[in-house]
Design a protein around this motif. Structure first.
Motif, PDB file in Angstrom:
ATOM      1  N   GLU A   4     103.697 127.431  49.742  1.00 23.32           N
ATOM      2  CA  GLU A   4     103.457 128.811  50.186  1.00 23.32           C
ATOM      3  C   GLU A   4     103.526 128.989  51.695  1.00 23.32           C
ATOM      4  O   GLU A   4     103.572 130.105  52.191  1.00 23.32           O
ATOM      5  CB  GLU A   4     102.145 129.362  49.634  1.00 23.32           C
ATOM      6  CG  GLU A   4     100.928 128.523  49.903  1.00 23.32           C
ATOM      7  CD  GLU A   4     100.706 127.409  48.880  1.00 23.32           C
ATOM      8  OE1 GLU A   4      99.849 126.567  49.152  1.00 23.32           O
ATOM      9  OE2 GLU A   4     101.382 127.353  47.843  1.00 23.32           O
ATOM     10  N   LYS A   5     103.577 127.891  52.445  1.00 24.78           N
ATOM     11  CA  LYS A   5     103.693 127.975  53.903  1.00 24.78           C
ATOM     12  C   LYS A   5     105.120 127.719  54.388  1.00 24.78           C
ATOM     13  O   LYS A   5     105.414 127.897  55.555  1.00 24.78           O
ATOM     14  CB  LYS A   5     102.739 126.977  54.563  1.00 24.78           C
ATOM     15  CG  LYS A   5     101.288 127.335  54.367  1.00 24.78           C
ATOM     16  CD  LYS A   5     100.389 126.402  55.119  1.00 24.78           C
ATOM     17  CE  LYS A   5      98.934 126.802  54.910  1.00 24.78           C
ATOM     18  NZ  LYS A   5      98.020 125.921  55.627  1.00 24.78           N
ATOM     19  N   ARG A   6     105.980 127.310  53.470  1.00 26.68           N
ATOM     20  CA  ARG A   6     107.360 127.015  53.857  1.00 26.68           C
ATOM     21  C   ARG A   6     108.159 128.300  54.060  1.00 26.68           C
ATOM     22  O   ARG A   6     107.916 129.316  53.408  1.00 26.68           O
ATOM     23  CB  ARG A   6     108.021 126.132  52.798  1.00 26.68           C
ATOM     24  CG  ARG A   6     107.352 124.758  52.729  1.00 26.68           C
ATOM     25  CD  ARG A   6     107.795 123.942  51.564  1.00 26.68           C
ATOM     26  NE  ARG A   6     109.137 123.412  51.788  1.00 26.68           N
ATOM     27  CZ  ARG A   6     109.781 122.666  50.917  1.00 26.68           C
ATOM     28  NH1 ARG A   6     109.233 122.363  49.758  1.00 26.68           N
ATOM     29  NH2 ARG A   6     110.985 122.224  51.189  1.00 26.68           N
ATOM     30  N   ALA A  71     113.974 133.986  45.652  1.00 27.16           N
ATOM     31  CA  ALA A  71     113.268 134.321  46.893  1.00 27.16           C
ATOM     32  C   ALA A  71     112.418 135.576  46.707  1.00 27.16           C
ATOM     33  O   ALA A  71     111.289 135.648  47.202  1.00 27.16           O
ATOM     34  CB  ALA A  71     114.264 134.511  48.041  1.00 27.16           C
ATOM     35  N   LEU A  72     112.947 136.560  45.965  1.00 29.11           N
ATOM     36  CA  LEU A  72     112.152 137.760  45.689  1.00 29.11           C
ATOM     37  C   LEU A  72     110.931 137.427  44.839  1.00 29.11           C
ATOM     38  O   LEU A  72     109.839 137.939  45.083  1.00 29.11           O
ATOM     39  CB  LEU A  72     113.011 138.820  45.000  1.00 29.11           C
ATOM     40  CG  LEU A  72     114.029 139.523  45.890  1.00 29.11           C
ATOM     41  CD1 LEU A  72     114.955 140.386  45.058  1.00 29.11           C
ATOM     42  CD2 LEU A  72     113.326 140.339  46.961  1.00 29.11           C
ATOM     43  N   ALA A  73     111.113 136.562  43.849  1.00 31.35           N
ATOM     44  CA  ALA A  73     109.985 136.155  42.997  1.00 31.35           C
ATOM     45  C   ALA A  73     108.948 135.398  43.825  1.00 31.35           C
ATOM     46  O   ALA A  73     107.741 135.625  43.679  1.00 31.35           O
ATOM     47  CB  ALA A  73     110.478 135.288  41.838  1.00 31.35           C
ATOM     48  N   GLU A  74     109.406 134.519  44.705  1.00 34.93           N
ATOM     49  CA  GLU A  74     108.484 133.765  45.568  1.00 34.93           C
ATOM     50  C   GLU A  74     107.756 134.698  46.523  1.00 34.93           C
ATOM     51  O   GLU A  74     106.553 134.558  46.748  1.00 34.93           O
ATOM     52  CB  GLU A  74     109.263 132.699  46.348  1.00 34.93           C
ATOM     53  CG  GLU A  74     108.431 131.851  47.266  1.00 34.93           C
ATOM     54  CD  GLU A  74     107.480 130.895  46.560  1.00 34.93           C
ATOM     55  OE1 GLU A  74     106.501 130.461  47.202  1.00 34.93           O
ATOM     56  OE2 GLU A  74     107.697 130.574  45.366  1.00 34.93           O
ATOM     57  N   HIS A  76     107.054 137.799  46.002  1.00 33.54           N
ATOM     58  CA  HIS A  76     106.078 138.536  45.203  1.00 33.54           C
ATOM     59  C   HIS A  76     104.822 137.683  44.974  1.00 33.54           C
ATOM     60  O   HIS A  76     103.695 138.179  45.082  1.00 33.54           O
ATOM     61  CB  HIS A  76     106.701 138.956  43.871  1.00 33.54           C
ATOM     62  CG  HIS A  76     105.765 139.696  42.981  1.00 33.54           C
ATOM     63  ND1 HIS A  76     105.358 140.992  43.241  1.00 33.54           N
ATOM     64  CD2 HIS A  76     105.135 139.327  41.849  1.00 33.54           C
ATOM     65  CE1 HIS A  76     104.517 141.381  42.302  1.00 33.54           C
ATOM     66  NE2 HIS A  76     104.373 140.391  41.440  1.00 33.54           N
ATOM     67  N   LYS A  77     105.002 136.399  44.667  1.00 32.06           N
ATOM     68  CA  LYS A  77     103.858 135.494  44.475  1.00 32.06           C
ATOM     69  C   LYS A  77     103.006 135.412  45.724  1.00 32.06           C
ATOM     70  O   LYS A  77     101.787 135.271  45.644  1.00 32.06           O
ATOM     71  CB  LYS A  77     104.342 134.081  44.133  1.00 32.06           C
ATOM     72  CG  LYS A  77     104.889 133.895  42.761  1.00 32.06           C
ATOM     73  CD  LYS A  77     105.269 132.428  42.586  1.00 32.06           C
ATOM     74  CE  LYS A  77     106.400 132.264  41.633  1.00 32.06           C
ATOM     75  NZ  LYS A  77     106.899 130.890  41.574  1.00 32.06           N
ATOM     76  N   ARG A  78     103.663 135.488  46.871  1.00 32.79           N
ATOM     77  CA  ARG A  78     102.954 135.384  48.151  1.00 32.79           C
ATOM     78  C   ARG A  78     102.328 136.706  48.581  1.00 32.79           C
ATOM     79  O   ARG A  78     101.668 136.775  49.604  1.00 32.79           O
ATOM     80  CB  ARG A  78     103.914 134.913  49.248  1.00 32.79           C
ATOM     81  CG  ARG A  78     104.451 133.513  49.026  1.00 32.79           C
ATOM     82  CD  ARG A  78     105.387 133.124  50.141  1.00 32.79           C
ATOM     83  NE  ARG A  78     105.965 131.807  49.923  1.00 32.79           N
ATOM     84  CZ  ARG A  78     106.618 131.125  50.857  1.00 32.79           C
ATOM     85  NH1 ARG A  78     106.783 131.637  52.064  1.00 32.79           N
ATOM     86  NH2 ARG A  78     107.120 129.943  50.582  1.00 32.79           N
ATOM     87  N   GLY A  79     102.570 137.754  47.816  1.00 34.77           N
ATOM     88  CA  GLY A  79     101.983 139.049  48.144  1.00 34.77           C
ATOM     89  C   GLY A  79     102.745 139.795  49.222  1.00 34.77           C
ATOM     90  O   GLY A  79     102.175 140.569  49.973  1.00 34.77           O
ATOM     91  N   GLY A  80     104.031 139.574  49.294  1.00 36.18           N
ATOM     92  CA  GLY A  80     104.849 140.238  50.317  1.00 36.18           C
ATOM     93  C   GLY A  80     105.364 139.219  51.292  1.00 36.18           C
ATOM     94  O   GLY A  80     105.348 138.028  51.036  1.00 36.18           O
ATOM     95  N   GLY A  81     105.819 139.682  52.400  1.00 35.59           N
ATOM     96  CA  GLY A  81     106.326 138.739  53.382  1.00 35.59           C
ATOM     97  C   GLY A  81     107.102 139.430  54.471  1.00 35.59           C
ATOM     98  O   GLY A  81     107.258 140.643  54.487  1.00 35.59           O
ATOM     99  N   VAL A  82     107.598 138.634  55.371  1.00 37.80           N
ATOM    100  CA  VAL A  82     108.378 139.117  56.489  1.00 37.80           C
ATOM    101  C   VAL A  82     109.840 138.818  56.190  1.00 37.80           C
ATOM    102  O   VAL A  82     110.198 137.706  55.826  1.00 37.80           O
ATOM    103  CB  VAL A  82     107.959 138.407  57.803  1.00 37.80           C
ATOM    104  CG1 VAL A  82     108.844 138.835  58.948  1.00 37.80           C
ATOM    105  CG2 VAL A  82     106.498 138.680  58.089  1.00 37.80           C
TER     106      VAL A  82
END
Length: 97
Positions: A4-6, A71-74, A76-82
Motif C-alpha cells: 500500500e506504500k508502493r 491500478a484503478l482497483a488498487e 480504490h482499495k487505498r481509498g483514492g490517490g494522487v
C-alpha cells in the motif's frame, strides 16, 4: 516495502484501443520508446513507457507495475490517490497521424 506504500505505475493494456472504442477518445499509439511488460497483478500484457520503466528499474521494491484496470482497483482499495504524469511524450496525447 509494503504494497500500500508502493507507487503505482499504471500502464495501458495492449488492447486499450479496443476497450475504449466508441468513447470518443483518441487512439493510443505506443512510441518506439515503449516496450511490453506484464501487469504485476493479472499478467495482462501492457505498454510501459521509458519514464515508467526507468522508475521501475531504479526502485523495483517501491513500485507496482499495473495495467490500468488493476491500478484503478488498487487505488480504490487505498481509498483514492494522487494521479501524476511522468512526462511521457511531453505531456501530449499520442494520436495517429
Amino acid at each position: 516495502m509494503e504494497r500500500e506504500k508502493r507507487i503505482m505505475l499504471a500502464c495501458p493494456p495492449t488492447n486499450v484501443n479496443e476497450l475504449l472504442e466508441g468513447l470518443g477518445v483518441p487512439p493510443f499509439v505506443p512510441t518506439v520508446e515503449h516496450s511490453l511488460t506484464q501487469c504485476g497483478d493479472c499478467s495482462t500484457d501492457v505498454w510501459i513507457g521509458p519514464h515508467q520503466r526507468g522508475a521501475a528499474e531504479q526502485a523495483p521494491n517501491a513500485t507496482l507495475v499495473l495495467c490500468m484496470a488493476c491500478a484503478l482497483a488498487e487505488q480504490h482499495k487505498r481509498g483514492g490517490g494522487v494521479v501524476g504524469h511522468l512526462g511521457g511524450g511531453g505531456g501530449r496525447l499520442r494520436t495517429v497521424g
